[in-house]
Design a protein around this motif. Structure first.
Motif, short mmCIF file in Angstrom:
data_model
loop_
_atom_site.label_atom_id
_atom_site.label_comp_id
_atom_site.label_asym_id
_atom_site.label_seq_id
_atom_site.Cartn_x
_atom_site.Cartn_y
_atom_site.Cartn_z
N GLY A 87 0.80 -1.22 0.00
CA GLY A 87 0.00 0.00 0.00
C GLY A 87 0.83 1.27 0.00
O GLY A 87 0.53 2.23 -0.71
N LEU A 88 1.90 1.28 0.79
CA LEU A 88 2.76 2.46 0.85
C LEU A 88 3.52 2.67 -0.45
O LEU A 88 3.67 3.80 -0.93
CB LEU A 88 3.72 2.34 2.03
N ARG A 89 4.01 1.58 -1.01
CA ARG A 89 4.74 1.70 -2.28
C ARG A 89 3.82 2.17 -3.40
O ARG A 89 4.25 2.91 -4.29
CB ARG A 89 5.42 0.38 -2.61
N ALA A 90 2.58 1.76 -3.34
CA ALA A 90 1.63 2.20 -4.36
C ALA A 90 1.40 3.71 -4.30
O ALA A 90 1.01 4.32 -5.31
CB ALA A 90 0.30 1.47 -4.19
N GLN A 91 1.66 4.30 -3.14
CA GLN A 91 1.54 5.74 -2.97
C GLN A 91 2.85 6.47 -3.27
O GLN A 91 2.95 7.68 -3.07
CB GLN A 91 1.08 6.07 -1.55
N GLY A 92 3.86 5.73 -3.70
CA GLY A 92 5.11 6.34 -4.12
C GLY A 92 6.17 6.44 -3.04
O GLY A 92 7.21 7.09 -3.26
N HIS A 93 5.96 5.81 -1.90
CA HIS A 93 6.90 5.90 -0.79
C HIS A 93 7.93 4.77 -0.83
O HIS A 93 7.66 3.68 -1.35
CB HIS A 93 6.17 5.89 0.55
N ALA A 94 9.10 5.03 -0.28
CA ALA A 94 10.11 3.99 -0.11
C ALA A 94 9.82 3.23 1.18
O ALA A 94 9.57 3.85 2.22
CB ALA A 94 11.50 4.61 -0.06
N VAL A 95 9.85 1.92 1.13
CA VAL A 95 9.50 1.10 2.29
C VAL A 95 10.56 0.03 2.48
O VAL A 95 10.95 -0.66 1.55
CB VAL A 95 8.12 0.42 2.09
N HIS A 96 11.00 -0.11 3.74
CA HIS A 96 12.01 -1.09 4.11
C HIS A 96 11.44 -1.98 5.21
O HIS A 96 11.55 -1.66 6.40
CB HIS A 96 13.29 -0.39 4.60
N PRO A 97 10.80 -3.11 4.85
CA PRO A 97 10.31 -4.04 5.88
C PRO A 97 11.47 -4.93 6.33
O PRO A 97 11.97 -5.74 5.56
CB PRO A 97 9.23 -4.84 5.14
N LEU A 98 11.88 -4.78 7.58
CA LEU A 98 13.08 -5.46 8.05
C LEU A 98 12.75 -6.78 8.73
O LEU A 98 11.71 -6.92 9.39
CB LEU A 98 13.85 -4.58 9.03
N THR A 99 13.66 -7.73 8.60
CA THR A 99 13.69 -8.91 9.45
C THR A 99 14.90 -8.79 10.35
O THR A 99 16.02 -8.59 9.88
CB THR A 99 13.78 -10.20 8.61
N LEU A 100 14.68 -8.87 11.64
CA LEU A 100 15.76 -8.67 12.60
C LEU A 100 16.65 -9.90 12.69
O LEU A 100 16.23 -11.02 12.39
CB LEU A 100 15.16 -8.35 13.98
N THR A 101 17.88 -9.70 13.13
CA THR A 101 18.86 -10.78 13.24
C THR A 101 18.33 -11.91 14.12
O THR A 101 17.81 -11.70 15.21
CB THR A 101 20.17 -10.24 13.83
N GLY A 102 18.46 -13.14 13.61
CA GLY A 102 18.07 -14.33 14.37
C GLY A 102 16.65 -14.79 14.12
O GLY A 102 16.22 -15.77 14.74
#
Length: 225
Positions: free
Chosen positions: A23-38
């Motif tokens: 949804g955010l990318r469709a609005q033109g925003h940069a999105v970084h969904p992170l997976t944390l270490t481990g």
């Protein structure tokens, strides 16, 4: 364009933000969904030294590597610990903080000290290695053990986060039973420095009310100067 960095709660990976990310990318925003270490696809990195500092560094490392200086950090549940620490350690790179049914720690707090005895009993149910807390049965099948050291380590802060432009709390009003986040929500909704929302979903707000969350996040960046 805004830069959103999304931090999951316990036992989850960046995949839990799939609908928000789309949804955010469709609005033109940069999105970084992170997976944390481990965790999740980084589960092979789980060992006894993976703690809260490790996860904060996961975030500050992305901010530096991507040269982000106006990040909106979004933390679900345990992720509230992480975004608070990251905002403290990278003050020139963080614009706003959004807590989704999440911990809102102060200096010296840990997950262990902020939760109820019920959550502490869950934390004590570790896997055979002793390094991780087992996912609860109702979690997504993709959930993996969560590093126990990250739940026990106190957050150490150097500042007061006065540089943060917006602080937003999304409270899940649809828990099946008492919510451990009710005290935080009731405190913050009386604080003029915060914007709070009570949402008609369970703790996994990203699954239950993704469109409501999308509207909240878009509003956070709608009036930036």
């Amino acid at each position: 364009m805004a830069n959103f960095v999304l931090i999951p709660g316990m036992c989850h990976g960046g995949w839990c933000f799939e609908q928000l990310t789309t949804g955010l990318r469709a609005q033109g925003h940069a999105v970084h969904p992170l997976t944390l270490t481990g965790l999740s696809e980084r589960g092979h990195l789980l060992h006894g030294a993976v703690n809260l500092d490790t996860h904060i560094q996961d975030v500050t490392g992305v901010l530096a590597a991507e040269n982000i200086r106006d990040a909106v950090l979004v933390g679900h549940s345990y992720g509230g610990m992480v975004i608070t620490g990251a905002a403290d350690r990278a003050p020139d790179r963080v614009d706003s903080l959004v807590y989704l049914d999440a911990m809102v720690p102060e200096d010296g707090d840990s997950c262990w000290t902020l939760v109820t005895d019920q959550e502490r009993r869950w934390y004590a149910d570790v896997v055979e290695t002793g390094y991780g807390v087992r996912p609860l049965p109702f979690f997504d099948p993709r959930a993996t053990p969560h590093p126990i050291a990250s739940l026990l380590q106190p957050l150490r802060m150097t500042g007061d986060l006065a540089h943060i432009r917006r602080r937003v709390y999304g409270y899940a009003a649809g828990w099946d039973g008492p919510s451990p986040f009710t005290p935080a929500y009731e405190r913050l909704r009386e604080d003029p420095a915060w914007t709070t929302h009570a949402l008609a979903g369970g703790h996994n707000l990203m699954r239950d009310v993704p469109q409501d969350l999308l509207k909240i996040l878009l509003e956070v960046v709608s009036n930036r100067t």
